[in-house]
Each structure stands twice: as structure tokens, then as C-alpha cells.
Design an enzyme around this catalytic site. Structure first.
Site, PDB file in Angstrom:
ATOM      1  N   ASP A 199     -35.617 -37.271  67.530  1.00 25.87           N
ATOM      2  CA  ASP A 199     -34.225 -37.423  67.928  1.00 25.87           C
ATOM      3  C   ASP A 199     -33.998 -36.795  69.294  1.00 25.87           C
ATOM      4  O   ASP A 199     -34.580 -35.767  69.614  1.00 25.87           O
ATOM      5  CB  ASP A 199     -33.297 -36.784  66.879  1.00 25.87           C
ATOM      6  CG  ASP A 199     -33.489 -35.283  66.767  1.00 25.87           C
ATOM      7  OD1 ASP A 199     -32.587 -34.524  67.194  1.00 25.87           O
ATOM      8  OD2 ASP A 199     -34.551 -34.841  66.271  1.00 25.87           O
ATOM      9  N   SER A 200     -33.163 -37.457  70.098  1.00 26.79           N
ATOM     10  CA  SER A 200     -32.721 -36.928  71.386  1.00 26.79           C
ATOM     11  C   SER A 200     -33.917 -36.623  72.292  1.00 26.79           C
ATOM     12  O   SER A 200     -34.678 -37.514  72.642  1.00 26.79           O
ATOM     13  CB  SER A 200     -31.839 -35.698  71.153  1.00 26.79           C
ATOM     14  OG  SER A 200     -31.115 -35.334  72.301  1.00 26.79           O
ATOM     15  N   ALA A 201     -34.133 -35.355  72.660  1.00 20.57           N
ATOM     16  CA  ALA A 201     -35.298 -34.998  73.473  1.00 20.57           C
ATOM     17  C   ALA A 201     -36.590 -35.409  72.785  1.00 20.57           C
ATOM     18  O   ALA A 201     -37.557 -35.835  73.434  1.00 20.57           O
ATOM     19  CB  ALA A 201     -35.303 -33.494  73.753  1.00 20.57           C
TER      20      ALA A 201
ATOM     21  N   ILE B   9     -34.310 -41.854  67.626  1.00 20.28           N
ATOM     22  CA  ILE B   9     -32.948 -41.575  67.164  1.00 20.28           C
ATOM     23  C   ILE B   9     -32.154 -40.972  68.323  1.00 20.28           C
ATOM     24  O   ILE B   9     -32.507 -39.908  68.838  1.00 20.28           O
ATOM     25  CB  ILE B   9     -32.981 -40.602  65.970  1.00 20.28           C
ATOM     26  CG1 ILE B   9     -33.905 -41.142  64.876  1.00 20.28           C
ATOM     27  CG2 ILE B   9     -31.571 -40.360  65.434  1.00 20.28           C
ATOM     28  CD1 ILE B   9     -34.410 -40.066  63.913  1.00 20.28           C
TER      29      ILE B   9
END
Length: 312
Positions: A154-156, A181
Site C-alpha cells: 500500500d502507498s509507498a 493499493i
């Protein structure tokens, strides 16, 4: 101007307000140590525990220069695939504990082994340290597991998964698929969600610039695809990819752009934007109906890619 009061439902607003009570919107103005303490406390407050039947072991991958901590999650089912999970946190926050329950639930619901990676964080370790650790973790998994490896993050963490996929294509051992994500893929910040949702709850365009600056130490790395997967000129031969983003998130357009480029290169990619959700909604999967449904989409995508199935 976006009217978030109507776009975001009451359940999601309650999640946003609860998050802000632990992690205020101005947290990026604090020191890195203070940000980590605030973030860690927030993660503890949202911790949902382990599902029954999941065995958890903390270990490490030895490299020539350092050890990379990992946490392994296994269920009683025969593991048909291994999921390498890479956590979010702006490249400066998080670790094995921040996404502990997410990984445990993913393992319980699909039956695959899940390996969470505690990559090195900035600013102590500038880019490409996090990417190098993600690569080392994938190479370790590919050499020690006789089953498909699915990347998820997710994200990073979504950024790092994509960077690994770009770096390993053409190799004999490469990811079987990836589920990203709300990833930050360093897309065009002059258009799309970067403009429409520049002041979104939970993540703003200012936050994104801050995290990128910290990750690079302020060095201009234009064109570095290990930092910015969307900067790649070639999107051929990437693994089947599912991207799930939040509508009220400046990063949403990255998912769309990444999908479009893979499909244009003849690959398989699917992008789904979750209506009315915000960045970081994984922590809302037990309290917000939309987040619960999205987590099921994520679980189903990981399960399908691990079996070599394409349902989209």
C-alpha cells in the site's frame, strides 16, 4: 472545489476523525522521531488482532551489508503461493508492526504464506535503500519458495512493488502478479487527482512532496524508475497487475495511468477506484462498509493472481 461533506459518507468521516485524533494533519511539521512515535501509536490504536489459525514468526534476511527484518504469516492451508507484502508510510514510517494485522488477515483469508518486509527508512537511509531491500526480499523469496510470488503493498509499498516488477521483468524468476493499493507511482502532478484532490483528507499534495523530498534527500532523480515507476518508457512484460485506489486521494490518477500504460503495452492490468474512500483506508476495513468491501476485493485479487487466474 470538491465537496467532501457529500462525497464521503458518515462511516468514513468517523474513521478520518478518529485517525486525526491520533495522527493530526500537521504531523509532517514535526520531527521525524515525533512523526514515527505518533504513527506507531495510531497503528497500535487501530490494531485488530490476529485471526485464529495464523502462525506468526519474525525473522531476518541476511545481506552482505545488513539484515532485513521480516515477519512470516502462515495458516494451516497448503501454501499455493507466497505474498511479499511491502508496507506504506511515506518511506519514513512503519515497519513490521504497522501492518501486522493486515498481513495476518490476508494470510487467514487466502491461505497463502505472507511475508512482510521491514525495509530501511529515510532519512537515515536515502533512496535507493528501500528499493534495494525490496529487491533483496524478492530475490530471497524467489530463491527459497518453490511457488509463485505475488507482490502486494500500500502507498509507498505499492511504489516499491512496482519498482521491483520493473526491475525483474525478463528474468527467469519474477513476480507472478502484483496488487497495488493506493500506490504512489510518481505520476504527473499537474493534472488529474493531483489537482482535483490536492487537499484531500488523510493525504495532501503537500504531504506527497514532503515524503519525496525526505526519501531523496532533495536530490533531483528525474527519470529514475526505481523511484518513479511511471517514468519508465517501457511497460511491456510486467506481471498481471491489479490497482485499487481511493477516490478522495491525490494519488488516484497514478493507478489509472499505470493501468493504461500496461494495457497499451499489451499486458494485463485492472484499475478500480473506490468511491468515497480516502488514503489509508485499510485501517478502516472493520468499521467502514466501503473499506470492508475493498479489502475483500484486495484479498480476491491476491488469491486469483497467486493461482495464475485473471478475472478482469
Amino acid at each position: 472545489m470538491i465537496d467532501y461533506s457529500t462525497l464521503i459518507d458518515a462511516e468514513t468521516w468517523a474513521f478520518i476523525e478518529r485517525t486525526n485524533s491520533y495522527y493530526p494533519p500537521d504531523t509532517i511539521d514535526y520531527t521525524i522521531a515525533e512523526q514515527r512515535a505518533i504513527y506507531d501509536r495510531m497503528c497500535r490504536e487501530f490494531f485488530a488482532g490476529y485471526p485464529e489459525g495464523v502462525a506468526v514468526e519474525t525473522s531476518a534476511i541476511a545481506t552482505s551489508t545488513h539484515d532485513i527484518p521480516i515477519r512470516l504469516y502462515r495458516s494451516a492451508h497448503q501454501a499455493a503461493a507466497t505474498v511479499l507484502y511491502i508496507h506504506g508510510g511515506g518511506f519514513i514510517l512503519g515497519g513490521l508492526d504497522s501492518h501486522d494485522d493486515v498481513c495476518a488477515e490476508l494470510c487467514a483469508r487466502i491461505g497463502y504464506e505472507v511475508v512482510s518486509v521491514d525495509y530501511r527508512l529515510a532519512p537515515e537511509h536515502l533512496h535507493p535503500a528501500a528499493f534495494d531491500d525490496a529487491m533483496s526480499a524478492f530475490e530471497w523469496a524467489a530463491s527459497t519458495r518453490d511457488c509463485p510470488i505475488v507482490l502486494s503493498g500500500d502507498s509507498a509499498g505499492g511504489n516499491l512493488c512496482a519498482a521491483v516488477s520493473h526491475a525483474t521483468r525478463g528474468q527467469a524468476k519474477r513476480p507472478f502478479g502484483q496488487v497495488l493499493i493506493y500506490p504512489g507511482l510518481d505520476g504527473d502532478r499537474s493534472r488529474g487527482s493531483y489537482v482535483t484532490h490536492t487537499e484531500a483528507p488523510m493525504l495532501t499534495a503537500r504531504d506527497i512532496e514532503f515524503y519525496k523530498h525526505i526519501r531523496t534527500g532533495g536530490v533531483d532523480r528525474t527519470g529514475d524508475i526505481t523511484l518513479a515507476p511511471l517514468a519508465d518508457a517501457d511497460f511491456a512484460n510486467l506481471p498481471p497487475t491489479v490497482l485499487i485506489t481511493a477516490q478522495c486521494d491525490p494519488l488516484s490518477s497514478d493507478g489509472e495511468a499505470y493501468r493504461d500504460r500496461i494495457v497499451a503495452a499489451g499486458g494485463r492490468a485492472y484499475w478500480f477506484e473506490e468511491p468515497g474512500l480516502v488514503h489509508g483506508y485499510l485501517r478502516a476495513r472493520h468499521t467502514v462498509s466501503r473499506a470492508r468491501a475493498s479489502f475483500t476485493r484486495i484479498v480476491d485479487a491476491v488469491a486469483a493472481l497467486g493461482q495464475g487466474a485473471w478475472l478482469w
